[in-house]
Design a protein around this motif. Structure first.
Motif, PDB file in Angstrom:
ATOM      1  N   GLU A  88      40.286  47.693  31.798  1.00 42.28           N
ATOM      2  CA  GLU A  88      38.822  47.723  31.817  1.00 42.28           C
ATOM      3  C   GLU A  88      38.348  49.165  31.951  1.00 42.28           C
ATOM      4  OE1 GLU A  88      37.483  43.438  33.722  1.00 42.28           O
ATOM      5  OE2 GLU A  88      37.967  45.086  35.057  1.00 42.28           O
TER       6      GLU A  88
ATOM      7  N   GLY B 221      31.987  42.491  38.369  1.00 48.29           N
ATOM      8  CA  GLY B 221      33.011  42.666  39.406  1.00 48.29           C
ATOM      9  C   GLY B 221      32.475  43.061  40.757  1.00 48.29           C
TER      10      GLY B 221
ATOM     11  N   ALA C  39      34.620  41.907  43.703  1.00 49.48           N
ATOM     12  CA  ALA C  39      35.913  42.587  43.853  1.00 49.48           C
ATOM     13  C   ALA C  39      35.754  44.044  44.280  1.00 49.48           C
ATOM     14  CB  ALA C  39      36.673  42.507  42.540  1.00 49.48           C
TER      15      ALA C  39
ATOM     16  N   TYR D  54      33.580  46.317  42.856  1.00 50.63           N
ATOM     17  CA  TYR D  54      33.062  47.221  41.825  1.00 50.63           C
ATOM     18  C   TYR D  54      31.527  47.108  41.806  1.00 50.63           C
ATOM     19  CZ  TYR D  54      37.889  46.753  40.275  1.00 50.63           C
ATOM     20  OH  TYR D  54      39.248  46.739  40.222  1.00 50.63           O
TER      21      TYR D  54
END
Lengths: 300, 294
Positions: free
Chosen positions: A198, A235, A238, A240
């Motif tokens: 990514e 994200g 997570a 991000y």
């Protein structure tokens, strides 16, 4: 189709270009809210390409730039990307901001339930576009819906990753860190079987919100909501998609376009942007927004 | 002599992708083209709905806008309107379609005085025109019956041959795939190929003569009955035969070609007949024009 022939006119006759091209400069005045932001890691991605494991940012173009290496000037290439999802992030922030202050505003969807019958509409919101013209909510007035155009325009200058500090690019760009993060979905005996990548961006960047068409209370709402913006891209759960707002500036920017005749039949357009800070309007907008909130609560 | 018009060309650069399906489009009533287009796919996710991301086709590149007019004031107004534009296309609120104007030029544009007359689109008639010569009637009958007989190339497309008394016509029909010097067959072959080029668009091979409509309706055709009906109608006159083909529901369920599974036999036959009729009409109109001019 009718066939046509085109010829450049000869130089002897008087050119009609002087009458065609406007004499005065064309000025486009705009009110822009400039937002300085910082992100440690952020992934506003545009999906993966076929035959590629990596999800990319929206690629714009590759360009050549010059940089100084001692006394020499050298050239190198870089790719420019676009930051997506800024308007969506702002809209979600405005929605939650309004909900916290007791306003009932439009949700992002016009559907009440999904196919299985699960509710898609959270509390404190109404369906998108369900508020009538007479009792239109402030979010619908600013962001619009299907058939109703948006009042604002959110955009950022293209970003690129250039390691040379003394770079000179042909188009104005923002220099940030862009890299690929490799992630593993599945391992077997310590080896990665399924992996994917990514692209992410990190660093300071600036984005602009065009609020020319907005009323003072709408401007105040946008200003206050952008102060609390903390999400961009995917994200978030997570770790991000973190966004930190560093500063806001309300600016009156006028783009002046002046066509200039170079040849008898051709012309170029010169563009200049004048900027002027509007600190008074900034504070007035915030007070108008607070007044709007007070009136809403009194009516309720 | 043609009329002379002034043409203004304004050039710009797209800084962010512009959502369009085609490179050529109209902007404020002017012709716009994207030069050196670079395609980008703009993916849009609707977070509130459980749905897949939608991708839009967008382009980057240089943009060229052409305006032509005989009056200079019109060009001046268009130039002003164009230069006031900062964004074009869809999703401008997300920063898409940002444009930077670079410059332009003017030139003289000469249009030919001969006006292009638009040809009429092919229209499927309900019935044939009343005035038809014997030659035309023969050609139309040949065209409408040509697929119902066994040839070296293929069987009858309805499996059965209608028992027609005119054996000379049947012999000629059986030769419609061959190279001949017969002017009628040659003329027919031209229309047959033209009709095939019009109707055969999507290549989809099939196994049976029944098409997708028949499969959908689960209807079966009695081909012997159909052949008998065609035989009876063909022996009356060409107008009845055309009308029968026009109204026939069975012929709608039969495929014209085995490699093109979406072309019906009825459509193919009617297109040939209408092409023939249209051409006769055009010829007669042209002849009338010449007579008037003399």
């Amino acid at each position: 189709m009718a066939k046509s022939t085109s010829k450049r006119s000869s130089g002897k006759t008087e050119s009609p270009l002087k009458t065609i091209i406007p004499d005065q400069t064309i000025s486009i005045p705009r009110k822009i809210l400039k937002v300085k932001a910082f992100t440690p890691i952020c992934k506003p991605l545009n999906g993966s390409l076929p035959s590629s494991k990596i999800s990319h940012l929206l690629k714009l173009w590759t360009f050549e730039y010059q940089y100084k290496n001692g006394k020499e000037t050298k050239t190198s290439t870089a790719t420019a990307y676009m930051i997506k999802g800024l308007r969506g992030a702002l809209r979600h922030q405005v929605m939650t901001h309004c909900k916290e202050r007791g306003l009932e505003v439009c949700h992002t969807s016009d559907k009440e339930t999904d196919q299985k019958g699960n509710s898609l509409l959270p509390e404190g919101f109404h369906l998108l576009g369900s508020c009538t013209d007479s009792d239109e909510c402030i979010v619908h007035a600013v962001f619009g819906s299907k058939g109703n155009s948006s009042k604002i325009r959110v955009s950022a200058k293209p970003i690129a990753n250039i390691s040379h500090k003394t770079f000179q690019a042909p188009v104005s760009i923002q220099n940030v860190q862009i890299a690929t993060e490799k992630r593993v979905a599945l391992t077997f005996e310590g080896k990665a079987i399924q992996d994917f990548g990514e692209r992410y961006l990190a660093g300071e960047f600036e984005f602009e919100i065009d609020i020319t068409k907005c009323t003072p209370e709408e401007m105040g709402m946008i200003i206050e909501a952008t102060m609390y913006m903390h999400k961009l891209g995917g994200g978030y759960n997570a770790g991000y998609a973190e966004l930190q707002i560093k500063g806001l500036d309300l600016v009156k920017s006028t783009t002046n376009r002046q066509p200039k005749i170079t040849d008898q039949n051709s012309f170029t357009i010169e563009e200049e942007i004048d900027e002027e800070k509007l600190p008074e309007e900034f504070t007035n907008a915030l007070t108008a927004w607070k007044k709007h909130l007070r009136e809403y609560k009194e009516v309720k | 002599m043609g009329s002379q018009e002034c043409r203004l060309v304004v050039r710009g650069q797209l800084l962010t992708p512009m959502i369009t399906k085609k490179i050529k489009f109209t902007l404020l009533g002017c012709k716009a083209t994207i030069i050196n287009p670079r395609r980008r796919y703009y993916l849009k996710i609707n977070a509130s709905k459980p749905m897949y991301p939608y991708s839009y086709i967008s382009y980057l590149g240089k943009i060229e806008i052409k305006v032509k007019s005989s009056s200079l004031t019109v060009l001046n107004q268009k130039c002003k309107l164009l230069l006031q534009k900062t964004h074009i296309g869809r999703y401008q609120s997300e920063g898409l379609g940002e444009i930077k104007w670079k410059g332009g030029y003017i030139d003289n544009y000469v249009t030919k005085s001969e006006k292009h007359v638009k040809e009429r689109k092919l229209r499927i008639r309900k019935g044939l025109p009343l005035k038809l010569t014997l030659e035309q009637q023969k050609l139309l009958k040949y065209a409408l019956l040509h697929d119902f007989f066994h040839t070296p190339r293929h069987q009858s497309k309805i499996y059965q041959e209608p028992q027609i008394k005119d054996q000379q016509l049947v012999e000629k029909i059986k030769k419609h795939h061959e190279k001949t010097t017969n002017p009628m067959i040659k003329q027919f072959q031209y229309y047959d190929r033209l009709a095939a080029s019009i109707t055969r668009k999507i290549r989809s091979p099939i196994i049976s003569r029944y098409n997708w409509q028949a499969k959908k309706s689960r209807r079966r055709i009695n081909f012997t009955k159909l052949a008998k009906e065609i035989q009876e109608v063909a022996e009356t006159n060409i107008w009845n035969l055309y009308r029968y083909m026009y109204e026939s529901k069975e012929l709608r369920l039969v495929n014209e070609s085995m490699t093109y599974g979406h072309t019906t036999l009825r459509n193919h036959l009617l297109v040939i007949a209408n092409l023939i009729v249209q051409d006769f009409g055009n010829e007669s109109r042209q002849k009338n024009k010449h007579k008037k001019s003399r």
